[in-house]
Scaffold this active site. Structure first.
Site, PDB file in Angstrom:
ATOM      1  N   HIS A  20       0.841  -1.194   0.000  1.00  0.00           N
ATOM      2  CA  HIS A  20       0.000   0.000   0.000  1.00  0.00           C
ATOM      3  C   HIS A  20       0.884   1.255   0.000  1.00  0.00           C
ATOM      4  O   HIS A  20       1.297   1.725   1.061  1.00  0.00           O
ATOM      5  CB  HIS A  20      -0.891   0.014   1.245  1.00  0.00           C
ATOM      6  CG  HIS A  20      -1.801  -1.177   1.347  1.00  0.00           C
ATOM      7  ND1 HIS A  20      -1.349  -2.409   1.743  1.00  0.00           N
ATOM      8  CD2 HIS A  20      -3.135  -1.306   1.107  1.00  0.00           C
ATOM      9  CE1 HIS A  20      -2.372  -3.262   1.756  1.00  0.00           C
ATOM     10  NE2 HIS A  20      -3.459  -2.622   1.368  1.00  0.00           N
ATOM     11  N   HIS A 251      -3.974   3.201  -3.477  1.00  0.00           N
ATOM     12  CA  HIS A 251      -4.140   2.701  -2.103  1.00  0.00           C
ATOM     13  C   HIS A 251      -3.422   1.373  -1.875  1.00  0.00           C
ATOM     14  O   HIS A 251      -2.571   1.284  -0.991  1.00  0.00           O
ATOM     15  CB  HIS A 251      -5.627   2.525  -1.769  1.00  0.00           C
ATOM     16  CG  HIS A 251      -5.858   1.762  -0.497  1.00  0.00           C
ATOM     17  ND1 HIS A 251      -5.737   2.346   0.747  1.00  0.00           N
ATOM     18  CD2 HIS A 251      -6.162   0.448  -0.273  1.00  0.00           C
ATOM     19  CE1 HIS A 251      -5.974   1.437   1.677  1.00  0.00           C
ATOM     20  NE2 HIS A 251      -6.240   0.272   1.088  1.00  0.00           N
ATOM     21  N   GLU A 398     -17.025  -3.837  25.379  1.00  0.00           N
ATOM     22  CA  GLU A 398     -16.211  -5.047  25.513  1.00  0.00           C
ATOM     23  C   GLU A 398     -15.002  -5.031  24.579  1.00  0.00           C
ATOM     24  O   GLU A 398     -13.894  -5.395  24.985  1.00  0.00           O
ATOM     25  CB  GLU A 398     -17.060  -6.297  25.241  1.00  0.00           C
ATOM     26  CG  GLU A 398     -18.158  -6.557  26.257  1.00  0.00           C
ATOM     27  CD  GLU A 398     -19.444  -5.798  25.946  1.00  0.00           C
ATOM     28  OE1 GLU A 398     -20.398  -5.892  26.739  1.00  0.00           O
ATOM     29  OE2 GLU A 398     -19.487  -5.109  24.900  1.00  0.00           O
ATOM     30  N   HIS A 460     -27.759 -14.935  26.130  1.00  0.00           N
ATOM     31  CA  HIS A 460     -26.680 -14.742  27.101  1.00  0.00           C
ATOM     32  C   HIS A 460     -25.979 -16.048  27.480  1.00  0.00           C
ATOM     33  O   HIS A 460     -25.048 -16.023  28.279  1.00  0.00           O
ATOM     34  CB  HIS A 460     -27.230 -14.085  28.370  1.00  0.00           C
ATOM     35  CG  HIS A 460     -27.487 -12.623  28.215  1.00  0.00           C
ATOM     36  ND1 HIS A 460     -28.249 -12.100  27.196  1.00  0.00           N
ATOM     37  CD2 HIS A 460     -27.077 -11.559  28.958  1.00  0.00           C
ATOM     38  CE1 HIS A 460     -28.310 -10.786  27.313  1.00  0.00           C
ATOM     39  NE2 HIS A 460     -27.605 -10.424  28.362  1.00  0.00           N
TER      40      HIS A 460
END
Length: 653
Positions: A20, A251, A398, A460
């Site tokens: 890149h 890119h 998280e 859960h």
């Protein structure tokens, strides 16, 4: 100086026929200003504790970092390494990898991970400064991030946390080139990033990313701010390339020989590939000389400091023997008391012992402190502008928590652990994988580990998560069966300095199962005979965590009702058991049929039960009901284990 970066980047990518070039060429001016006027580092001592940290969050532009390291004089980055960019065995991997080359502070490439990890580094700097003072800890964390980093969801978690905590030593240079792989960023986003960062409590500025004085002015202001800072650097991707500059075509592909020749002429760089004139190279090497002087001054301050030994011990990550002596005493006391608690509670109790014996451990939770039970008595809480404590409220972030813990561990000086529900390992997964890839001692406290959590239901209740974590290389996954194994697993996690550990803990109470006569840390071998019958065994029952209790009950039923001799093997850590010699594994597993029981997916268990073994566990997702009802409904019972054992050995139930 900036054109040297551009030339090395385009030449290395062309030579590799892969890479890149656009970002390194576009951010060459900003990087040159940052390193020549502000960065505090010494390539001769890349692990100097008070160096500034540089994180290339846009890791695909790795040739920017490798070019910088060569120009600055890192001794492991000669020009040959740039010629071998992206080749097997080179230090110049496709994305920066921690441990592959000196001065790479963190592995980046998965977009957003770098900026989120840098938040942990900046927080660690503030916490250690609060402990040891500015004479020993006084540095900045700089990040170069791209549009992709800021689009990833983890960036929101990271910038929100950093802004809330007022991490003033964190400065992000955003490569605002308005280009993504598919084309202009306007194809997929219209977010006002400056407004977004400002709303999160950051100072923001926008400058021409090719104007050195504007860049220097913005960096000077950012360094004096009492908030984290974002500097939007308006750049041209592939700057200098006359035909491909400003286009997504620069890119992620080589520019091509013709465009490189045109670029050399366009930027006034007549030198052959991989050649930097002595005068320009000398200017870069002067930066290293200034850094060396700063480092020597710091070493004098360290030598004169009354906190020197404590500081050096912390940076080395050396936990005192008192921690492990206290854990041994803890285990002895609770074997004698036969303490019955949930393993999440056992973890809290063990943490009370650990945190009472050292101040190196730093805890936290993703807004589940009193469910994960991760805070202990006397732990001060980290707050905006107040970094003297040892407990971090990460909020419902998280992924951001896991990345920040990576940053804290990489910074050195603290040992991080953090909690959430086991099922939310999915949210944290990207950063947890990097913990393993980088070999960092990050400890994940994952509670509510099965259908045993009960009424909260299948959203859960972890099912496939143990298999996912066990499949991750260089990760120890611990699922302890009682308070004794929990304390043992904490000891092992703290001692494992080259990998993360995941403690998988129950919500429900579990009996203490360890015989009083046992000695030493039995969990250290990954699996062991918890119950061994007199004489030859007829069946072996394997289990982890909350299901070890079920296996023990099944063994007792088999003996009392059928005269069957069943051995019970507790397997708190498959990874450590796999590392044992074949003789030990054979002795534990035995040669008779095996039944495994675990309230999770079967995947992975056939390695241990063999072709003819049986598995008692979860066939699919869970349900919402009290835990005892769920165990009965899904057939994860002592009766089911005993019945499977009888079938395997050809006996009637």
């Amino acid at each position: 100086m900036a054109n040297a970066i551009r030339a090395l980047a385009m030449d290395a990518v062309q030579n590799a026929n892969s890479g890149h070039p656009g970002m390194p060429m576009g951010m060459a001016d900003a990087a040159t200003v940052l390193f020549s006027r502000f960065m505090k580092l010494d390539p001769a001592r890349p692990d100097w504790p008070d160096r500034d940290r540089f994180v290339l969050s846009a890791g695909h532009g790795s040739m920017l970092q490798y070019a910088l390291h060569h120009l600055l004089g890192y001794d492991d980055m000669p020009i040959e390494q740039l010629r071998r960019f992206r080749q097997l065995g080179s230090r110049t991997a496709g994305h920066p990898e921690y441990g592959h080359a000196k001065g790479i502070e963190t592995t980046t490439g998965p977009l957003g991970q770098g900026i989120a990890t840098a938040v942990g580094m900046a927080l660690a700097e503030r916490m250690l400064a609060a402990r040891y003072g500015a004479d020993l800890v006084d540095h900045y964390t700089y990040v170069i991030a791209g549009d992709g980093c800021l689009q990833e969801g983890i960036s929101h978690e990271a910038i929100d946390l950093a802004g809330h905590l007022r991490l003033e030593r964190l400065i992000v240079l955003w490569d605002d080139n308005a280009i993504s792989i598919d084309g202009p960023t306007s194809l997929s986003t219209s977010t006002d990033q400056l407004a977004r960062f400002a709303a999160a409590g950051w100072d923001v500025a926008a400058v021409d990313g090719h104007d050195p004085e504007a860049l220097a002015g913005a960096l000077t202001e950012a360094r004096s701010s009492d908030k984290p800072s974002l500097i939007a650097c308006r750049t041209v991707i592939g700057k200098g390339a006359p035909n491909l500059g400003g286009s997504e075509k620069s890119h992620g592909a080589p520019l091509g020989e013709a465009e490189i020749a045109a670029t050399r002429e366009n930027i006034g760089w007549p030198h052959p590939p991989f050649v930097v004139p002595p005068a320009i190279l000398g200017a870069w090497r002067e930066i290293a000389a200034h850094g060396r002087a700063a480092r020597l001054d710091w070493e004098k301050r360290l030598a004169a400091s009354p906190r020197r030994q404590d500081f050096e011990t912390a940076i080395a990550g050396q936990l005192p023997d008192a921690v492990f002596d206290a854990l041994a005493a803890f285990r002895k006391a609770h074997v004698e008391a036969a303490t019955k608690v949930a393993t999440r509670k056992a973890s809290e109790m063990a943490l009370g012992v650990i945190n009472g014996a050292t101040d190196l451990t730093v805890g936290g939770s993703a807004d589940l402190t009193h469910s994960n039970l991760t805070i202990t008595k006397g732990m001060g809480r980290i707050a905006p502008g107040d970094y003297a404590g040892a407990y971090i409220h990460y909020g419902i972030r998280e992924h951001g928590m896991a990345a920040a813990m990576n940053g804290i561990a990489l910074h050195r000086g603290l040992v991080p652990y953090g909690g959430t529900f086991m099922c939310f390992a999915d949210y944290a997964r990207g950063a947890m994988r990097l913990s393993a890839l980088m070999g960092q001692r990050v400890i994940y406290v994952m509670t509510h580990d099965s259908i045993g959590l009960g009424e909260d239901g299948p959203t859960h209740q972890p099912i496939e998560h143990l298999a996912m974590l066990r499949a991750t290389p260089n990760t120890n996954v611990f699922r302890p069966a009682d308070i004794i194994e929990t304390a043992e697993c904490w000891e092992l996690a703290l001692k494992a300095q080259d990998r993360p550990s995941v403690l998988v803990l129950s919500r429900q109470n579990l009996p203490m199962l360890r015989p009083a006569s046992s000695a030493g840390n039995l969990s250290a071998r990954g699996a062991y005979l918890l119950r061994e019958p007199e004489g030859a065994r007829d069946i072996t029952l394997l289990a982890t965590g909350s299901e070890v209790e079920i296996a023990v009950a099944a063994a007792e039923t088999l003996k009392a009702s059928h005269g069957i001799a069943a051995a019970v093997v507790s397997m708190p850590c498959w990874e450590l058991f796999e590392a044992q010699d074949a003789a030990y594994r054979a002795a534990v597993l035995g040669s008779v049929p095996r039944v495994a029981v675990e309230a999770a997916a079967r995947l992975g268990w056939d390695r241990w039960i063999g072709e003819g073994g049986a598995f008692i566990g979860m066939p699919g997702f869970g349900a919402s009901a009290p835990a005892p009802d769920l165990y009965a409904h899904f057939g994860i019972t002592a009766g089911a284990v005993a019945a499977a054992a009888l079938r395997l050995i050809g006996r009637k139930e």
